[in-house]
Design a protein around this motif. Structure first.
Motif, PDB file in Angstrom:
ATOM      1  N   UNK A  22       0.823  -1.197   0.000  1.00 28.38           N
ATOM      2  CA  UNK A  22       0.000   0.000   0.000  1.00 28.38           C
ATOM      3  C   UNK A  22       0.866   1.260   0.000  1.00 28.38           C
ATOM      4  N   UNK A  23       1.928   1.217   0.779  1.00 25.22           N
ATOM      5  CA  UNK A  23       2.829   2.372   0.783  1.00 25.22           C
ATOM      6  C   UNK A  23       3.439   2.591  -0.606  1.00 25.22           C
ATOM      7  N   UNK A  24       3.806   1.545  -1.303  1.00 23.70           N
ATOM      8  CA  UNK A  24       4.380   1.675  -2.652  1.00 23.70           C
ATOM      9  C   UNK A  24       3.373   2.280  -3.625  1.00 23.70           C
ATOM     10  N   UNK A  25       2.114   1.819  -3.572  1.00 24.77           N
ATOM     11  CA  UNK A  25       1.076   2.365  -4.454  1.00 24.77           C
ATOM     12  C   UNK A  25       0.833   3.836  -4.167  1.00 24.77           C
ATOM     13  N   UNK A  26       0.881   4.206  -2.905  1.00 25.70           N
ATOM     14  CA  UNK A  26       0.667   5.604  -2.550  1.00 25.70           C
ATOM     15  C   UNK A  26       1.781   6.504  -3.113  1.00 25.70           C
ATOM     16  N   UNK A  31       3.700  10.554  -7.342  1.00 29.80           N
ATOM     17  CA  UNK A  31       4.574  10.853  -8.482  1.00 29.80           C
ATOM     18  C   UNK A  31       3.761  11.042  -9.743  1.00 29.80           C
ATOM     19  N   UNK A  32       2.726  10.240  -9.928  1.00 29.36           N
ATOM     20  CA  UNK A  32       1.880  10.354 -11.121  1.00 29.36           C
ATOM     21  C   UNK A  32       1.187  11.700 -11.183  1.00 29.36           C
ATOM     22  N   UNK A  33       0.713  12.199 -10.039  1.00 26.71           N
ATOM     23  CA  UNK A  33       0.063  13.513 -10.014  1.00 26.71           C
ATOM     24  C   UNK A  33       1.034  14.622 -10.420  1.00 26.71           C
ATOM     25  N   UNK A  38       3.473  18.421 -14.716  1.00 29.58           N
ATOM     26  CA  UNK A  38       4.606  18.786 -15.579  1.00 29.58           C
ATOM     27  C   UNK A  38       4.256  18.582 -17.048  1.00 29.58           C
ATOM     28  N   UNK A  39       3.577  17.472 -17.383  1.00 33.58           N
ATOM     29  CA  UNK A  39       3.188  17.213 -18.775  1.00 33.58           C
ATOM     30  C   UNK A  39       2.214  18.255 -19.275  1.00 33.58           C
ATOM     31  N   UNK A  40       1.279  18.679 -18.415  1.00 35.26           N
ATOM     32  CA  UNK A  40       0.323  19.702 -18.816  1.00 35.26           C
ATOM     33  C   UNK A  40       1.025  21.023 -19.132  1.00 35.26           C
ATOM     34  N   UNK A  41       1.986  21.410 -18.301  1.00 33.24           N
ATOM     35  CA  UNK A  41       2.727  22.643 -18.553  1.00 33.24           C
ATOM     36  C   UNK A  41       3.569  22.536 -19.830  1.00 33.24           C
ATOM     37  N   UNK A  42       4.147  21.353 -20.073  1.00 39.10           N
ATOM     38  CA  UNK A  42       4.944  21.177 -21.290  1.00 39.10           C
ATOM     39  C   UNK A  42       4.076  21.264 -22.535  1.00 39.10           C
ATOM     40  N   UNK A  43       2.906  20.628 -22.474  1.00 40.43           N
ATOM     41  CA  UNK A  43       1.999  20.687 -23.636  1.00 40.43           C
ATOM     42  C   UNK A  43       1.546  22.114 -23.902  1.00 40.43           C
ATOM     43  N   UNK A  44       1.289  22.866 -22.839  1.00 36.94           N
ATOM     44  CA  UNK A  44       0.880  24.264 -23.020  1.00 36.94           C
ATOM     45  C   UNK A  44       1.994  25.079 -23.677  1.00 36.94           C
ATOM     46  N   UNK A  45       3.234  24.879 -23.220  1.00 35.94           N
ATOM     47  CA  UNK A  45       4.356  25.595 -23.817  1.00 35.94           C
ATOM     48  C   UNK A  45       4.564  25.235 -25.278  1.00 35.94           C
ATOM     49  N   UNK A  46       4.458  23.953 -25.607  1.00 33.24           N
ATOM     50  CA  UNK A  46       4.613  23.537 -27.014  1.00 33.24           C
ATOM     51  C   UNK A  46       3.506  24.106 -27.879  1.00 33.24           C
ATOM     52  N   UNK A  47       2.304  24.195 -27.333  1.00 36.31           N
ATOM     53  CA  UNK A  47       1.191  24.752 -28.107  1.00 36.31           C
ATOM     54  C   UNK A  47       1.444  26.218 -28.445  1.00 36.31           C
ATOM     55  N   UNK A  48       1.964  26.967 -27.457  1.00 39.08           N
ATOM     56  CA  UNK A  48       2.288  28.366 -27.731  1.00 39.08           C
ATOM     57  C   UNK A  48       3.435  28.486 -28.734  1.00 39.08           C
TER      58      UNK A  48
END
Length: 558
Positions: A22-26, A31-33, A38-48
């Motif tokens: 359970x600790x490992x899944x948490x 990290x996934x969040x 980070x991916x959302x910010x990168x996609x926004x920068x590439x779009x601009x």
């Protein structure tokens, strides 16, 4: 992590401690969040960053399908107005919107005469390169030439007095005994004694006495046989006149009735004795110079011009001079004479103008700074260059409210044949209806109708079209100026320029008032044009011998 575990422990105090799994899944979820953020910010920068490419792709797939044109590996599609737009599939130009034309790959379309290159720069490249455009127009350019000059005698008022008696004559008395003496016209300067002159005066008196004695004793028949004694008197007068004796002096001699062995030499004009070549007791021969007298009420100001400046000065042109002896004072006049020959030693030409000098302040030999102001539009060189240039292409003038495509024939903006770039487009203007070759010409015609639809207005008096020095690219064989025909689109035009005046060049041909030129960053555009595939080789478009034609888009010839 520890806070999250503590929260869970506080929520479920009665629950058992979390397992290792359970600790490992948490940890993985946390990290996934963060990676999602980070991916959302990168996609926004590439779009601009790639918004233009994304929008072009979107417009390509959402635009209504045009007429089907078969594409193959040997052909490509390009925009005639923007040669940098090249693609493998048919469509419309993303800049002007006109349908793309088809051509074989590797073949570069010929540019209009006088245009050697055409390049398109993205707005970011324009900003990074510091490219700045400016609209050129008419300006009253005038070239100022300053050169060294000096004050000189007016040669028309400079007299040399020479001995005219035969044989040797002795200077009995010198009445003007130093140079610089001011004399009046008719004033005695010296007295000469000459045996021949003395004998001639005795002959004059004898002829007068003989004529008087025979007048009463002989009648008309006697005078006819022996001759008229008055002829001898006349011949004696003429002899003395040839020897420099004036008529007034002859009358004085006749009135006195005796021969003087000393004859005075009179000043022919009033002025200053600038040269004295004799002393008392000196013997002089016939033709020897005795004095030089100059009238300084008018003087010459002579300036030296180099051979590359000759064509900028003309007779009647205004000129002024300053002398160190009179600071802050200017002596104005007009050019009276230009020497027809060049001095081979100094490679200069003498230019002079007359100057009144009633108070005698200006003295021959003074140095002066002579300044010529030559309006470019009035110089003979500029007029000859304009005359050698081809006749200007007249702008279109609407003579009827409605004209057909066959009657109009050419586009008033590009000067291209109607139908050569697609179906002609009708544009309504206040004078009536006009046809243009493509959609990009519509905006230009609507924004500047007077530029394309009216006759050439006369240039302002004394003004010429000029271009900034920073806009000229000189490669040694020709001079280029890059004209912005559309936002970010620059055409390299061959121009003929006059002499540089300050930081500007007068334009003889190749440009006209209203063109927007690259006043800054022209060398960046030139370098880009040599790298782009849309620029033709130099040997395909040599510089014309006379005036080149203007651009085919957004320009007219002068």
């Amino acid at each position: 992590m520890s806070d999250l575990l503590n929260d869970r422990a506080n929520v479920r105090p009665e629950a058992a401690a979390p397992t290792r799994w359970e600790k490992f899944r948490l940890v993985v979820k946390v990290v996934e969040l963060r990676l999602r953020f980070v991916a959302l910010m990168a996609c926004t920068g590439l779009a601009f960053a790639y918004w233009d490419e994304i929008w072009n792709e979107y417009d390509k797939w959402t635009r209504p399908a045009a007429a089907r044109v078969v594409a193959d590996a040997e052909h490509e599609f390009y925009c005639p107005m923007h040669p940098s737009v090249v693609q493998a599939e048919p469509g419309n130009c993303p800049i002007c919107g006109m349908p793309l034309s088809k051509r074989k790959k590797g073949r570069v379309e010929a540019l209009p005469n006088g245009v050697v290159s055409r390049v398109q720069l993205a707005p970011m490249r324009v900003a990074q390169g510091g490219v700045r455009t400016a609209e050129i127009g008419y300006e009253p350019l005038a070239e100022t030439i300053s050169t060294v000059g000096f004050v000189a005698f007016d040669e028309r008022n400079l007299k040399r007095i020479s001995s005219r008696t035969k044989g040797l004559a002795r200077v009995e008395k010198l009445l003007v005994d130093f140079t610089g003496t001011t004399v009046e016209a008719g004033q005695p300067l010296a007295e000469l004694y000459s045996p021949e002159l003395y004998q001639a005066i005795r002959e004059l008196l004898m002829a007068r006495r003989t004529a008087a004695e025979t007048e009463g004793r002989l009648g008309a028949p006697g005078r006819g046989v022996l001759g008229d004694r008055g002829d001898f008197l006349t011949m004696s007068r003429e002899k003395l006149a040839l020897w420099g004796v004036e008529a007034g002096q002859v009358e004085k001699i006749l009135a006195a009735g005796k021969a003087e062995y000393r004859l005075p030499i009179l000043a022919p004009i009033g002025g200053v004795v600038v040269r004295k070549n004799i002393v008392e007791g000196q013997y002089v021969s016939e033709g020897d110079a005795l004095f030089e007298v100059a009238d300084l009420s008018r003087v010459w100001v002579q300036a030296q011009l180099y051979e590359d400046q000759i064509d900028r000065v003309r007779i009647g042109q205004e000129v002024h001079a300053t002398a160190e002896a009179f600071p802050g004072e200017s002596f104005a006049g007009k050019v009276a004479f230009i020497d027809p020959a060049l001095d081979p030693t100094t490679r200069t030409v003498n230019v002079r103008y007359d100057l009144p000098n009633p108070d005698g302040r200006l003295r021959p030999g003074m140095y002066a700074v002579v300044t010529f102001r030559a309006p470019v539009a009035d110089t003979p060189q500029y007029k000859r260059q304009i005359a050698r240039a081809d006749a200007p292409r007249p702008r279109m003038k609407i003579t009827r409210a409605v004209r057909t495509v066959e009657e109009q024939k050419t586009c008033p903006v590009t000067k291209a044949a109607l139908g050569s770039m697609g179906a002609p487009i009708s544009v309504a203007v206040k004078e009536g209806e006009i046809w243009v070759c493509c959609a990009s010409c519509t905006e230009k015609l609507a924004s500047q109708p007077a530029r394309y639809l009216t006759d050439d207005a006369p240039a302002p008096t004394g003004s010429v079209v000029s271009v900034p020095e920073s806009a000229v690219v000189d490669d040694g064989a020709r001079q280029l100026v890059y004209v912005e025909t559309d936002p970010g689109v620059f055409e390299g035009r061959v121009v003929v320029l006059g002499h540089r005046i300050g930081d500007r060049f007068p334009v003889v041909s190749g440009l006209e008032a209203g063109d927007r030129v690259a006043a800054a960053g022209a060398f960046l555009i030139d370098a880009e044009s040599r790298l782009t595939a849309g620029a033709p080789p130099d040997h395909d478009h040599p510089a014309p011998a006379a005036a080149p034609t203007a651009s085919a888009h957004g320009g007219r010839r002068r």
